[in-house]
Design an enzyme around this catalytic site. Structure first.
Site, PDB file in Angstrom:
ATOM      1  N   LYS A  26      32.519  -5.246  -6.096  1.00 37.95           N
ATOM      2  CA  LYS A  26      33.614  -4.370  -5.672  1.00 37.95           C
ATOM      3  C   LYS A  26      34.940  -4.829  -6.278  1.00 37.95           C
ATOM      4  O   LYS A  26      35.694  -4.035  -6.824  1.00 37.95           O
ATOM      5  CB  LYS A  26      33.675  -4.376  -4.139  1.00 37.95           C
ATOM      6  N   ARG A  96      37.381  -6.332   3.147  1.00 36.20           N
ATOM      7  CA  ARG A  96      35.963  -5.992   2.932  1.00 36.20           C
ATOM      8  C   ARG A  96      35.251  -7.082   2.155  1.00 36.20           C
ATOM      9  O   ARG A  96      35.843  -7.724   1.297  1.00 36.20           O
ATOM     10  CB  ARG A  96      35.831  -4.719   2.082  1.00 36.20           C
ATOM     11  N   GLY A 105      26.044  -2.076   3.184  1.00 36.10           N
ATOM     12  CA  GLY A 105      26.064  -2.086   4.648  1.00 36.10           C
ATOM     13  C   GLY A 105      25.680  -3.399   5.292  1.00 36.10           C
ATOM     14  O   GLY A 105      25.617  -3.508   6.507  1.00 36.10           O
ATOM     15  N   MET A 107      27.159  -6.449   5.085  1.00 35.34           N
ATOM     16  CA  MET A 107      28.197  -7.360   5.562  1.00 35.34           C
ATOM     17  C   MET A 107      29.362  -6.586   6.160  1.00 35.34           C
ATOM     18  O   MET A 107      29.351  -5.368   6.221  1.00 35.34           O
ATOM     19  CB  MET A 107      28.612  -8.257   4.427  1.00 35.34           C
ATOM     20  N   ARG A 352      30.815   1.982  -8.218  1.00 35.72           N
ATOM     21  CA  ARG A 352      29.746   1.038  -8.553  1.00 35.72           C
ATOM     22  C   ARG A 352      28.609   1.829  -9.175  1.00 35.72           C
ATOM     23  O   ARG A 352      28.554   3.056  -9.030  1.00 35.72           O
ATOM     24  CB  ARG A 352      29.264   0.286  -7.312  1.00 35.72           C
ATOM     25  N   HIS A 468      23.012   5.440   5.798  1.00 32.79           N
ATOM     26  CA  HIS A 468      22.324   4.164   5.591  1.00 32.79           C
ATOM     27  C   HIS A 468      20.840   4.387   5.302  1.00 32.79           C
ATOM     28  O   HIS A 468      20.284   3.850   4.346  1.00 32.79           O
ATOM     29  CB  HIS A 468      22.510   3.305   6.840  1.00 32.79           C
ATOM     30  N   SER A 777      -9.881 -13.690 -22.162  1.00 31.35           N
ATOM     31  CA  SER A 777      -9.100 -12.877 -21.237  1.00 31.35           C
ATOM     32  C   SER A 777      -8.746 -13.772 -20.051  1.00 31.35           C
ATOM     33  O   SER A 777      -9.638 -14.322 -19.394  1.00 31.35           O
ATOM     34  CB  SER A 777      -9.918 -11.670 -20.779  1.00 31.35           C
ATOM     35  N   CYS A 844      -6.202 -10.326 -17.474  1.00 29.64           N
ATOM     36  CA  CYS A 844      -6.745  -9.277 -16.608  1.00 29.64           C
ATOM     37  C   CYS A 844      -6.629  -9.600 -15.137  1.00 29.64           C
ATOM     38  O   CYS A 844      -7.113  -8.875 -14.289  1.00 29.64           O
ATOM     39  CB  CYS A 844      -8.186  -8.949 -16.994  1.00 29.64           C
ATOM     40  N   TYR A 864      -2.830  -8.216 -25.322  1.00 27.73           N
ATOM     41  CA  TYR A 864      -2.782  -7.119 -24.354  1.00 27.73           C
ATOM     42  C   TYR A 864      -2.696  -7.627 -22.922  1.00 27.73           C
ATOM     43  O   TYR A 864      -2.995  -8.784 -22.647  1.00 27.73           O
ATOM     44  CB  TYR A 864      -4.008  -6.203 -24.507  1.00 27.73           C
TER      45      TYR A 864
HETATM   46  C1  PEP Z   1      -9.363 -13.218 -12.202  1.00 27.95           C
HETATM   47  O1  PEP Z   1      -9.896 -14.190 -11.684  1.00 27.95           O
HETATM   48  O2  PEP Z   1      -8.173 -13.199 -12.544  1.00 27.95           O
HETATM   49  C2  PEP Z   1     -10.136 -12.000 -12.436  1.00 27.95           C
HETATM   50  C3  PEP Z   1      -9.596 -10.979 -13.065  1.00 27.95           C
HETATM   51  O3  PEP Z   1     -11.376 -11.952 -11.914  1.00 27.95           O
HETATM   52  P1  PEP Z   1     -11.671 -11.625 -10.376  1.00 27.95           P
HETATM   53  O4  PEP Z   1     -10.388 -11.196  -9.756  1.00 27.95           O
HETATM   54  O5  PEP Z   1     -12.700 -10.573 -10.367  1.00 27.95           O
HETATM   55  O6  PEP Z   1     -12.147 -12.944  -9.880  1.00 27.95           O
END
Ligand code: PEP
Ligand code: MG
Length: 898
Positions: A26, A96, A105, A107, A352, A468, A777, A844, A864
């Protein structure tokens, strides 16, 4: 010499927009606007460094502050021609809070400071309006009493209600000057009774009281909770802004309002806001009176033509629009502006960056890039990837029959059903117990923040689009309907009535934050349709990101959703999840529980055609995109039967005595199933399981080739590998099955075998494991579990305490721990790549859909990320932002991060 106070006003300022860390958002923006020559009432900002000092020195102030404040106040007196405490021309100020990161809101604020029994008479004479003067005084006592003196605000509110009743008045504005004078006397008596001392009359004492209260409000529980929910560091502190008061409540030619330079709900390029005639700023956001629309277009849309500022105060509106355009051009972003009109003169009190829904963020970013206000790269950086979740919210099924029992304002989009609760604590408790709840309040306040967080949706009976409830819900991305007319809420009886219906706590309702409708029961919803801006921005993001984005999917429905959201392949197909349906789990259990190879083969023979068909379908949906199939990895406890009925069913199906089966179950019981016979260990102990799966995969490849002419290249992934030899062994078997299927079918195909990196040992031995793997992976769910020695199934029970104690900044199962788990990922990637330069690298675990973790994957140079289908758009945008930030770090000043 330290400088604690920065002045602004009179066409100049000592601070600027870049100084938000020191002056708070502010204060920095007030300084910037003053320098731009906008009509900002003069004032000064006490820095966040004073706040740090305050807490480091037993709530005291640094030497020199008092003098600086006195001099800055003298400057304000000079600019306004008024004097603090002057009986004839008294200067009044607002005090303020203003933190570097906006905490709406959370403070405290005190207005009209400087009034006392003498100056109120001066104000009455100077304004020629005794009613106004005493209204200002009573508001001041009430706010000061609540915020600084800690007196329960209900005491003041009740006194006001009683007086209104006594005088037969409906609204506060119906009370005349004499009544308000009486109210001031009553309020002063309340203060004296509660505090044992009279209301402070010395303006300086008032000022320091208010400054102290604002600094103290940094640590009140609701502010602490807000910071925790929004990852705002606690040592940041707040600044205090002291500014000359201007009055929107001096008569019918006065007004106060809040406006956005674009529509914060949809992002459309249209001025958007609300105002109240003859009112003070807090009245608009407090939702006590229903505000009027800023523009005539809004007024017409709301069915109240002729009530807009555009029509009622055309000159002010024109001036305001000019200010909006200047502010937008200057800040190059949508602004949220507070203004006051005092006797037809416009003042800007605050600007803002406006909070907005994800839909609006996308639209504004794309529009601004098209308008040439910002570049495309900046547009990409402007949208918070996590907020895209909001766009993927369902809406009401247009074909579903439903009865609308109340209508309110469409404050935050999305349709949601849940059980009604009336209290934030109850909302939190029931949500923790697994209930979907909708928090219903007359209006919300910052004290409800934890309940709003726990609820799936929010419904209020009072308040406008900037109340709010509306602002907070939009920030949280939760559906919200506010100001629902005809909704009569009784907290005492835990029920509300609307449209002739009575709804009690626990009853299910549906709210639609896109239309403002409230409905009884659960109304079916449909999946969202993505806006053209979404497609445009995602296209820009795809153009700059380096990381590919795949999905974790094993069902056809998930795979289709993921492809629709832009997934470029499957990074993890958990084959054991293909057996969760009832008809299949039986065969799976039979297979696991068979106590000889023959029994296992029999069960596997039943599973094979199902698996093959699954893969045919997945390859069909994914077309030419890569598909990574992980061979069976069931922690046994997730699959074994427990209930007597289940055991009987398996026994019947396998043709064995239930007692034999129970014995076998006892044999298989493990103390630590997560560390037990799972992953490749299962495949090594029972080779026929992986052989069946490999056969199903390769036969599916053959079938797809034969029927479609496409040649999928399956990536067969081996889980929970710790040693190179494990992988070598399993890989030989998979390769053997592939050769066999090739020979049997006469169809040629290719395949890859790779591994998950889920164990610290595997990461450390990345070089030798890579010799047998075409890809790694990172299974960071297990890798986190195994690195911390924290059970992924149980840690949830106490992780919160760890986060609260500051041991973990974030839950390491949600955001990758860069220092420990991340170090292992880095080591495995480096060692693996050195041994095998063409090694493909992906992630993954759940972290593949988390923006902060995706930034790490970009830094480490993975190929990836793979995440659940609904997170694919988030990952695409996060990957683009990570790439841009990385480039920006290499060549500073080309991309300005936001
Ligand atoms: C992991 O362990 O990150 C994974 C993807 O396998 P899961 O979650 O199936 O054990
Ligand atoms: Mg795992």
């Amino acid at each position: 010499m330290a400088k604690w106070v920065y002045r602004f006003g009179g066409g100049g300022a000592e601070g600027s927009a870049e100084m938000r860390r020191l002056l708070g958002g502010k204060g920095a923006n007030l300084a910037e606007m003053a320098s731009l020559g906008l009509p900002v009432p003069p004032g000064f900002t006490i820095t966040t460094e004073v706040c740090a000092w305050f807490y480091a020195h037993d709530r005291s102030y640094p030497p020199g502050l008092e003098d600086e404040v006195r001099e800055a106040l003298a400057g304000v007196e000079e600019l306004t021609g008024m004097r603090f405490g002057d009986p004839e021309r008294p200067l009044l100020v607002s005090v303020r809070s203003g933190a570097p990161v906006s905490m709406p809101g959370m403070m405290d604020t005190v207005l009209n400071l400087g009034l006392n029994d003498v100056t109120v008479e001066g104000l009455a004479r100077a304004s020629g309006d005794r009613r106004f003067a005493f209204d200002s005084y009573r508001r001041f006592i009430q706010m000061y009493g609540d915020v600084v003196l800690g007196i329960d605000h209900y005491l003041f509110e009740d006194a006001l209600e009683d007086l209104k009743k006594e005088h037969g008045c409906r609204f506060d504005t119906d009370l005349d000057a004499a009544a308000l004078e009486e109210l001031v006397r009553i309020y002063k008596r309340i203060v004296e009774k509660e505090k044992g001392a009279p209301f402070p009359q010395d303006p300086e004492e008032q000022l320091w009281g208010a400054i102290g209260a604002v600094f103290a409000s940094w640590m009140v529980p609701r502010a602490v909770t807000y910071r925790r929910l929004h990852d705002i560091p606690s040592d940041m502190g707040t600044a205090v802004n002291v500014q000359a008061m201007v009055f929107g409540n001096m008569g019918e030619d006065c007004a106060t309002g809040v406006a956005f330079t674009r529509n914060p709900s949809t992002g459309e390029k249209q001025y958007y806001g609300e105002f109240l005639i003859n009112a003070q700023g807090e009245d608009v956001v407090a939702g006590i009176r229903t505000p009027q629309p800023l523009t005539e277009a809004m007024a017409r849309a709301n069915g109240v033509p002729g009530t807009s500022l555009e029509v009622l105060m055309p000159e002010t509106f024109a001036e305001l629009v000019e200010v909006f355009d200047r502010l937008e051009r200057h800040y190059r972003d949508m602004q949220d502006v507070e203004f006051t009109v005092q006797k037809k003169k416009l003042y800007i009190l605050q600007t803002r960056t406006g909070k907005r829904t994800a839909q609006a963020a996308l639209r504004i970013a794309v529009d601004m890039a098209d308008e040439g206000l910002i570049g495309r790269e900046e547009a990409i950086l402007r949208v918070d990837p996590a907020s895209l979740d909001q766009l993927l919210h369902p809406s009401l099924d247009p074909n579903a029959r439903h009865e609308v029992i109340a209508r309110g304002l469409p404050a935050s989009p999305g349709a949601v059903s849940g059980r009604v609760v009336f209290d934030a604590d109850v909302a939190e408790r029931r949500a923790q117990a697994g209930d979907a709840v909708i928090l219903v309040r007359i209006e919300t306040s910052p004290d409800d923040i934890h309940g709003m967080h726990a609820a799936r949706g929010i419904l209020t009976a009072r308040g406008g689009m900037t109340s709010h409830a509306a602002v907070v819900a939009r920030g949280m991305g939760k559906p919200c309907v506010c100001g629902a007319s005809g909704l009569e809420v009784s907290y005492g009886e835990r029920m509300f009535t609307a449209g002739g219906h009575t709804v009690r706590e626990g009853d299910v309702i549906t709210i639609d934050g896109s239309t403002g409708h409230v409905m009884l029961g659960e109304v079916p919803t449909v999946e969202p349709r993505l806006s053209p801006e979404f497609t445009t921005l995602m296209g820009w993001a795809d153009g700059v990101r380096r990381l590919r984005v795949r999905t974790n999917a094993e069902t056809a429905a998930d795979a289709r959703t993921a492809v629709r959201f832009g997934a470029e392949g499957i990074g993890l197909c958990r084959t054991e999840h293909m057996f969760f349906q009832e008809d299949r789990i039986l065969a799976m259990r039979e297979m696991i529980l068979a106590d000889d190879t023959e029994g296992r083969r029999r069960a596997l023979a039943r599973i094979l055609p199902m698996q093959r068909q699954d893969f045919v379908e997945l390859f069909g949906i994914m077309e030419d995109r890569p598909v990574t199939i992980r061979l069976l990895d069931p922690p046994l406890h997730e699959f074994l039967p427990f209930e007597e009925e289940e055991i009987e069913a398996v026994a019947r199906s396998a043709g064995v005595d239930p007692r034999v089966l129970r014995r076998r179950l006892a044999d298989l019981e493990e103390a630590n199933p997560m560390l037990g016979l799972r992953g490749c260990r299962l495949g090594i102990v029972y080779p026929e399981i992986y052989e069946m799966q490999a056969r199903a995969i390769f036969e599916a490849v053959v079938e797809v080739q034969r029927t479609t002419g496409r040649a999928p290249v399956p990536e067969v992934m081996i889980p929970l590998v710790a040693t190179a030899r494990e992988l070598e062994l399993v890989r030989e078997r998979v390769d053997r099955v592939a050769q066999a299927v090739r020979e049997e079918s006469g169809v040629d195909f290719t395949w890859l075998v790779g591994t998950m990196i889920e164990l610290p040992r595997a990461a450390l031995r990345g070089a030798e494991i890579a010799r047998h793997a075409a890809f790694f992976s990172f299974g960071t769910n297990d890798l986190t579990q195994m690195t911390f020695g924290l059970s992924r199934d149980d840690a949830g029970k106490f992780l919160d305490a760890y986060v609260r104690a500051g041991i973990f900044e974030r839950d390491p199962f949600q955001t990758l721990d860069r220092d420990g788990v991340g170090e292992l990922v880095r080591i495995a990637a480096e060692r693996g790549r050195r041994a095998r330069p063409d090694l493909k690298l992906g992630i993954c675990g759940e972290h593949g859909g988390d923006p902060a973790s995706i930034a790490f994957c970009e830094e480490v140079g993975l190929d990836y990320v793979s995440c659940s289908p609904w997170r694919v758009p988030i990952a695409r945008l996060a990957a683009a932002q990570a790439a841009l930030r990385r480039q920006a770090a290499c060549r500073p000043a080309t991309v300005s991060a936001v």
